[in-house]
Write an enzyme that holds these catalytic residues in place. Structure first.
Site, short mmCIF file in Angstrom:
data_model
loop_
_atom_site.label_atom_id
_atom_site.label_comp_id
_atom_site.label_asym_id
_atom_site.label_seq_id
_atom_site.Cartn_x
_atom_site.Cartn_y
_atom_site.Cartn_z
N GLU A 36 -28.60 -13.47 -31.43
CA GLU A 36 -29.55 -12.92 -31.07
C GLU A 36 -30.22 -13.54 -29.62
O GLU A 36 -30.26 -12.77 -28.61
CB GLU A 36 -30.87 -12.94 -31.92
CG GLU A 36 -30.57 -11.96 -33.19
CD GLU A 36 -31.60 -12.23 -34.08
OE1 GLU A 36 -31.87 -11.43 -35.02
OE2 GLU A 36 -32.45 -13.30 -34.24
N HIS B 85 -33.41 16.47 -36.31
CA HIS B 85 -32.42 16.73 -35.24
C HIS B 85 -33.29 16.67 -33.96
O HIS B 85 -34.47 17.25 -34.21
CB HIS B 85 -31.64 17.76 -35.32
CG HIS B 85 -30.71 18.29 -34.38
ND1 HIS B 85 -29.43 17.50 -34.10
CD2 HIS B 85 -30.90 19.03 -33.11
CE1 HIS B 85 -28.98 18.08 -33.00
NE2 HIS B 85 -29.98 18.95 -32.48
N CYS C 205 -41.44 -18.78 -39.23
CA CYS C 205 -41.46 -17.37 -38.81
C CYS C 205 -42.61 -17.07 -37.64
O CYS C 205 -42.08 -16.50 -36.63
CB CYS C 205 -41.84 -16.22 -40.16
SG CYS C 205 -42.36 -14.84 -39.68
N GLU D 42 -29.50 11.08 -38.13
CA GLU D 42 -29.17 12.24 -38.91
C GLU D 42 -27.72 12.11 -39.13
O GLU D 42 -27.13 12.98 -39.96
CB GLU D 42 -29.19 13.50 -38.02
CG GLU D 42 -28.52 13.72 -36.65
CD GLU D 42 -28.91 14.91 -35.94
OE1 GLU D 42 -28.72 16.05 -36.47
OE2 GLU D 42 -29.12 14.76 -34.66
N CYS E 292 -38.97 -15.56 -36.23
CA CYS E 292 -39.02 -14.08 -36.23
C CYS E 292 -39.92 -13.54 -35.11
O CYS E 292 -39.74 -12.69 -34.35
CB CYS E 292 -39.72 -13.44 -37.64
SG CYS E 292 -38.96 -14.23 -39.17
N LYS F 113 -39.48 -14.89 -31.29
CA LYS F 113 -38.13 -14.06 -31.01
C LYS F 113 -38.20 -12.80 -30.99
O LYS F 113 -37.61 -12.06 -29.85
CB LYS F 113 -37.10 -14.65 -32.12
CG LYS F 113 -35.88 -13.70 -32.09
CD LYS F 113 -35.08 -13.64 -33.30
CE LYS F 113 -35.55 -12.54 -34.34
NZ LYS F 113 -34.79 -12.64 -35.56
N TYR G 107 -26.72 -15.28 -36.80
CA TYR G 107 -27.53 -14.31 -36.19
C TYR G 107 -28.29 -14.81 -35.11
O TYR G 107 -28.65 -14.11 -34.02
CB TYR G 107 -28.17 -13.49 -37.23
CG TYR G 107 -29.58 -14.10 -37.85
CD1 TYR G 107 -30.59 -14.00 -37.33
CD2 TYR G 107 -29.35 -14.90 -39.00
CE1 TYR G 107 -31.86 -14.48 -37.85
CE2 TYR G 107 -30.60 -15.68 -39.43
CZ TYR G 107 -31.58 -15.29 -38.81
OH TYR G 107 -32.75 -16.09 -39.38
C1 LIG Z 1 -35.16 -18.37 -34.53
C2 LIG Z 1 -35.24 -17.92 -36.01
C3 LIG Z 1 -35.32 -16.60 -36.04
C4 LIG Z 1 -35.61 -16.09 -37.28
N1 LIG Z 1 -35.59 -14.62 -37.46
C5 LIG Z 1 -35.86 -14.09 -38.66
C6 LIG Z 1 -36.00 -12.59 -38.93
O1 LIG Z 1 -35.98 -11.91 -37.63
N2 LIG Z 1 -36.47 -12.31 -40.08
C7 LIG Z 1 -36.32 -12.82 -40.96
O2 LIG Z 1 -36.78 -12.50 -42.01
N3 LIG Z 1 -36.41 -14.34 -40.98
C8 LIG Z 1 -36.09 -14.91 -39.88
N4 LIG Z 1 -35.88 -16.23 -39.83
C9 LIG Z 1 -36.06 -16.90 -40.90
C10 LIG Z 1 -37.48 -17.32 -41.51
O3 LIG Z 1 -38.21 -17.73 -40.25
C11 LIG Z 1 -37.62 -18.00 -42.65
O4 LIG Z 1 -36.63 -17.65 -43.48
C12 LIG Z 1 -39.02 -18.38 -43.16
O5 LIG Z 1 -39.83 -18.89 -42.01
C13 LIG Z 1 -38.89 -19.28 -44.28
O6 LIG Z 1 -40.20 -19.62 -44.76
P1 LIG Z 1 -40.35 -20.89 -45.65
O7 LIG Z 1 -41.85 -20.71 -46.15
O8 LIG Z 1 -39.39 -20.88 -46.77
O9 LIG Z 1 -40.52 -22.18 -44.52
P2 LIG Z 1 -40.97 -22.25 -43.16
O10 LIG Z 1 -41.44 -20.83 -42.74
O11 LIG Z 1 -39.95 -22.96 -42.40
O12 LIG Z 1 -42.22 -23.34 -43.44
C14 LIG Z 1 -42.08 -24.36 -43.86
C15 LIG Z 1 -43.46 -25.40 -43.49
O13 LIG Z 1 -43.36 -26.54 -43.88
C16 LIG Z 1 -43.87 -27.56 -43.20
N5 LIG Z 1 -43.48 -28.78 -43.46
C17 LIG Z 1 -42.17 -29.22 -43.88
N6 LIG Z 1 -42.08 -30.28 -44.49
C18 LIG Z 1 -43.48 -30.61 -44.71
C19 LIG Z 1 -43.98 -31.66 -45.36
N7 LIG Z 1 -43.54 -32.86 -45.78
N8 LIG Z 1 -45.47 -31.76 -45.39
C20 LIG Z 1 -46.22 -30.65 -44.84
N9 LIG Z 1 -45.66 -29.60 -44.42
C21 LIG Z 1 -44.10 -29.77 -44.19
C22 LIG Z 1 -43.14 -27.18 -41.86
O14 LIG Z 1 -43.80 -27.50 -40.59
C23 LIG Z 1 -43.22 -25.54 -41.73
O15 LIG Z 1 -44.52 -25.01 -41.19
C24 LIG Z 1 -35.74 -16.91 -38.41
C25 LIG Z 1 -35.57 -18.38 -38.35
C26 LIG Z 1 -35.42 -18.65 -37.02
C27 LIG Z 1 -35.31 -20.16 -37.04
#
Ligand SMILES: Cc1cc2nc3c(=O)[nH]c(=O)nc-3n(C[C@H](O)[C@H](O)[C@H](O)COP(=O)(O)OP(=O)(O)OC[C@H]3O[C@@H](n4cnc5c(N)ncnc54)[C@H](O)[C@@H]3O)c2cc1C
Length: 452
Positions: free
Chosen positions: A182, A435, A43, A440, A48, A51, A178
């Site tokens: 986007e 309005h 994110c 609205e 997010c 972007k 999406y």
């Molecule tokens: C281009 C793009 C745009 C997006 N736009 C939106 C939006 O507008 N609104 C919205 O709500 N969501 C959006 N999302 C989705 C959102 O980013 C994800 O749903 C969210 O980040 C998920 O969070 P998470 O904690 O599950 O995983 P992540 O945020 O992906 O975090 C996982 C972390 O784990 C780390 N990791 C992985 N494996 C290991 C390991 N073995 N050991 C240590 N670290 C590890 C990774 O490096 C990463 O930092 C977007 C995603 C993308 C790709």
């Protein structure tokens, strides 16, 4: 048995950071967290946040055109990607620092390294060190998926978009979800010539069909070369770029090809299967309603579970996990009526059932209107807004709301509160209009356009 930690979190993204911080700060738990890339996760670093900043950047071209129609004497120079990227990088560094600082303030011990599962209570860090914990939370998120085909080594994904040295002049975007849509709008707004291939019949699969058509039309009007029912056959590097041959016979040369054809959960090599934890077909971790895996001490939240892959959902799942495990308050992660936004131009805000989902249930009324909004109508732009409510014909409860308009993401957040509270169409109608606004129209829709 004494453990090194009460909780060890693998992954410092939206879900992992929230869970680690709440467990440490609010439940007094000893918490360790491993992050292999950058704190804040997808994110903050490559999703997010960057972007949305690019969405803002891309909006100024249209805003300057509008400004002239409103009497302003403005002349736009070109867009300076290098200047923007410098500021973007600084902002992401700042946010990453805040995430790290908040974890440290809460007393979470951070390991800037990859971690995998060694057993039900042990994680192994990249240097071989092992840490034990009463509970382990897998919050490793997902990553872009690129299928293999001739020339697939030439493509980039959303991870690389934020790292362009220079903006491409011509880009092909492959995908209809999406993220693909986007970036098509963002890059087109920044002056890039955008072609988009999607193999399906219409972009934004799974959303309300009328809204999908409306957005696709608006994207074409902006000059995005949208080709439906079309996929890449092969890519070859040629003197002036990447030559792409499509399945429908189309071909073209581009400076970059961006694949946004889906994401897969980060579970490879984590050691989940060895512990007997089930994975879905795409590698997502199988969990119950409390985010618990088949191994009672191991939980998983966020994109790695592939439920609803959005930041606020990952955050809620992380918080529900802490309530359940550390606060003695079993709490299911709530996936009902999750609102969302697609930051195309115009934006799309959506909550609840699409017309197609509602129609399958039967007994529904559809209220909808499409119109030219005042602001861009005045400046001569051809934009049209779509406002749509789906109702249960018996209870008059609003089951779904879909808005395609500038700032639809902001509007849908508020509509979602009313809908979540069980608002009926009569509640909407009783609410006095603000309005003159676009929103609205939501409280002045008179008669259903369709009933099913
Ligand atoms: C281009 C793009 C745009 C997006 N736009 C939106 C939006 O507008 N609104 C919205 O709500 N969501 C959006 N999302 C989705 C959102 O980013 C994800 O749903 C969210 O980040 C998920 O969070 P998470 O904690 O599950 O995983 P992540 O945020 O992906 O975090 C996982 C972390 O784990 C780390 N990791 C992985 N494996 C290991 C390991 N073995 N050991 C240590 N670290 C590890 C990774 O490096 C990463 O930092 C977007 C995603 C993308 C790709």
């Amino acid at each position: 048995m004494a453990f090194d930690y009460d909780l060890f979190v693998i992954g410092g993204g939206s879900g992992g950071v929230r869970a680690a911080r709440l467990a440490a700060a609010e439940a007094g738990a000893q918490v360790g967290l491993a992050e292999e890339y950058r704190m804040g996760g997808t994110c903050v670093i490559r999703g997010c946040v960057p972007k949305k900043l690019m969405v803002f950047a891309s909006g100024y071209a249209g805003a300057m055109q509008d400004a002239r129609a409103y009497g302003w004497d403005v002349a736009a120079g070109g867009f300076d990607w290098a200047a923007f990227r410098t500021r973007l990088d600084a902002e992401l560094d700042r946010l990453e620092g805040i995430y790290r600082g908040n974890l440290q303030k809460a007393g979470v011990e951070i390991f800037d390294t990859r971690a995998v599962l060694a057993d039900a209570h042990t994680v192994r860090l990249a240097d071989g060190t092992e840490k034990t914990a009463r509970h382990i939370l897998v919050a490793t998120g997902g990553r872009p998926f690129v299928p293999e085909f001739p020339g697939s080594e030439h493509v980039i994904t959303s991870n690389e978009v934020f790292r362009f040295e220079a903006l491409p002049k011509r880009i092909l975007i492959v995908g209809g979800g999406y993220i693909a849509c986007e970036f098509a709008c963002i890059l087109s707004g920044l002056g890039v010539k955008v072609t988009q291939y999607y193999r399906g019949a219409q972009i934004l699969r799974g959303f309300d069909e009328e809204a999908r058509g409306h957005i696709a039309g608006a994207m074409c009007d902006q000059g995005i070369g949208l080709r439906l029912g079309c996929n890449v056959q092969r890519i070859d590097r040629v003197a002036d770029g990447l030559w792409v041959k499509a399945t429908d016979g189309h071909d073209g040369v581009y400076d970059a090809v961006l694949y946004a054809t889906g994401r897969v959960p980060n579970t490879a090599g984590l050691g989940l299967e060895d512990l007997g934890i089930g994975l879905k077909g795409n590698g997502a971790v199988e969990v119950d309603g409390y985010s618990q895996t088949a191994v009672p001490s191991i939980y998983a939240v966020g994109d790695v579970t592939d439920r609803i892959n959005l930041t606020p959902v990952a955050i809620r799942e992380g918080a529900a996990f802490v309530e359940t495990v550390f606060k003695g308050n079993p709490t299911r992660a709530d996936h009902e009526l999750v609102p969302g936004a697609v930051f195309t131009r115009p934006e799309f805000g959506t909550v609840g059932l699409s017309e197609e989902e509602a129609r399958a249930r039967g007994g529904v009324e559809v209220y909808a209107t499409a119109f030219r909004p005042m602001q861009s109508g005045f400046s001569g732009r051809e934009d049209r807004v779509l406002m749509k409510l789906i109702l249960c014909a018996h209870t008059r409860r609003v089951l779904g709301c879909h808005i395609v308009a500038d700032h639809a993401g902001e509007m849908i957040q508020l509509a979602a509160i009313a809908i979540r509270m069980g608002a009926t169409k009569d509640d909407f109608d009783r609410t006095v209009a603000v309005h003159p606004t676009m929103a609205e129209e939501l409280v002045t829709l008179k008669a259903p356009v369709r009933t099913w």
